[in-house]
Design a protein around this motif. Structure first.
Motif, short mmCIF file in Angstrom:
data_model
loop_
_atom_site.label_atom_id
_atom_site.label_comp_id
_atom_site.label_asym_id
_atom_site.label_seq_id
_atom_site.Cartn_x
_atom_site.Cartn_y
_atom_site.Cartn_z
N PHE A 153 -7.21 3.82 8.97
CA PHE A 153 -7.06 2.70 8.45
C PHE A 153 -7.26 3.01 6.84
N PHE A 154 -7.82 3.89 6.46
CA PHE A 154 -8.10 3.98 4.89
C PHE A 154 -7.38 5.22 4.42
N LEU A 155 -6.53 5.76 5.23
CA LEU A 155 -5.65 6.83 4.62
C LEU A 155 -5.02 6.43 3.17
N PRO A 156 -4.97 7.14 2.28
CA PRO A 156 -4.40 6.86 0.93
C PRO A 156 -2.92 6.04 1.09
N GLY A 157 -2.00 6.23 2.17
CA GLY A 157 -0.84 5.67 2.29
C GLY A 157 -0.95 4.44 3.12
N ALA A 158 -2.13 4.39 3.63
CA ALA A 158 -2.34 2.97 4.73
C ALA A 158 -2.19 1.67 3.98
N ALA A 159 -1.36 0.72 4.59
CA ALA A 159 -1.28 -0.43 3.91
C ALA A 159 -2.51 -1.14 3.70
N GLU A 160 -2.65 -1.81 2.45
CA GLU A 160 -3.95 -2.63 2.33
C GLU A 160 -4.05 -4.01 3.41
N VAL A 161 -5.17 -4.41 3.74
CA VAL A 161 -5.27 -5.70 4.61
C VAL A 161 -5.35 -6.55 3.61
#
Length: 196
Positions: free
Chosen positions: A188-196
């Motif tokens: 969930f916290f990968l650099p490319g993952a979308a912010e919640v």
């Protein structure tokens, strides 16, 4: 370092902490994956994740105590000794402390998963809670079987050992499932993952 990178690293440390806690390979009497290393990884994870889950800071003193206890046990193993089995009260106290730490730590990891759950809801928080509960119950049963050999002799020593080994294998599988869940949460916290 960004907050997301910090959370990513903290969850990596948490997942690998479970590896050191549950998998043990020895060279003679000395573990090459000492349990205290797992608690040191948990300490690092607490430091990195406390910004999101403030109550993790309450676990820090307990984690230090468990790291010192297991570190002492590891040091004694170099001379062929161990810290367990000498004072039943201390053994039970440290077992209870370890169980409480694991329960609360995984509860916080599930809450983190619930907070950062992606839109396609995969129920990671529910899976972590179920795995946590099964793991704690199983480790408790193993501890009780191991600590009270005289009371369980009605089964015979061979049966008792077989039951403990069988439960330990299941606990290892659950531990791998917990690690997988923490690595999934880490995504969930990968650099490319979308912010919640």
């Amino acid at each position: 370092m960004t907050d997301r990178e910090n959370l990513y690293k903290g969850l990596s440390h948490a997942a690998w902490g479970y590896f050191f806690l549950n998998f043990d390979f020895n060279l003679g009497t000395v573990s090459i994956f000492p349990r205290f290393a797992g608690y040191l990884l948990f300490l690092s994870a607490i430091g990195k994740l406390a910004g999101e889950r403030r109550d993790l800071l309450l676990l820090r003193p307990l984690c230090v105590l468990l790291a010192v206890w297991n570190g002492g046990d590891w040091l004694l193993s170099w001379g062929g000794g161990d810290i367990d089995g000498h004072v039943l009260f201390l053994d039970l106290l440290m077992a209870a402390a370890g169980l409480y730490f694991q329960f609360q730590f995984l509860t916080d990891m599930a809450a983190l998963a619930e907070t950062y759950r992606p839109a396609e809801d995969n129920n990671l928080d529910g899976r972590l809670r179920r795995r946590r509960t099964a793991y704690i119950v199983l480790v408790t049963v193993i501890s009780l079987f191991s600590a009270a050999p005289g009371q369980i002799m009605i089964l015979g020593d061979g049966w008792r050992t077989g039951i403990i080994l069988g439960l330990a294998v299941i606990a290892c599988i659950l531990s791998l499932m917990i690690m997988a869940g923490l690595f999934e949460l880490r995504k969930f916290f990968l650099p490319g993952a979308a912010e919640v």
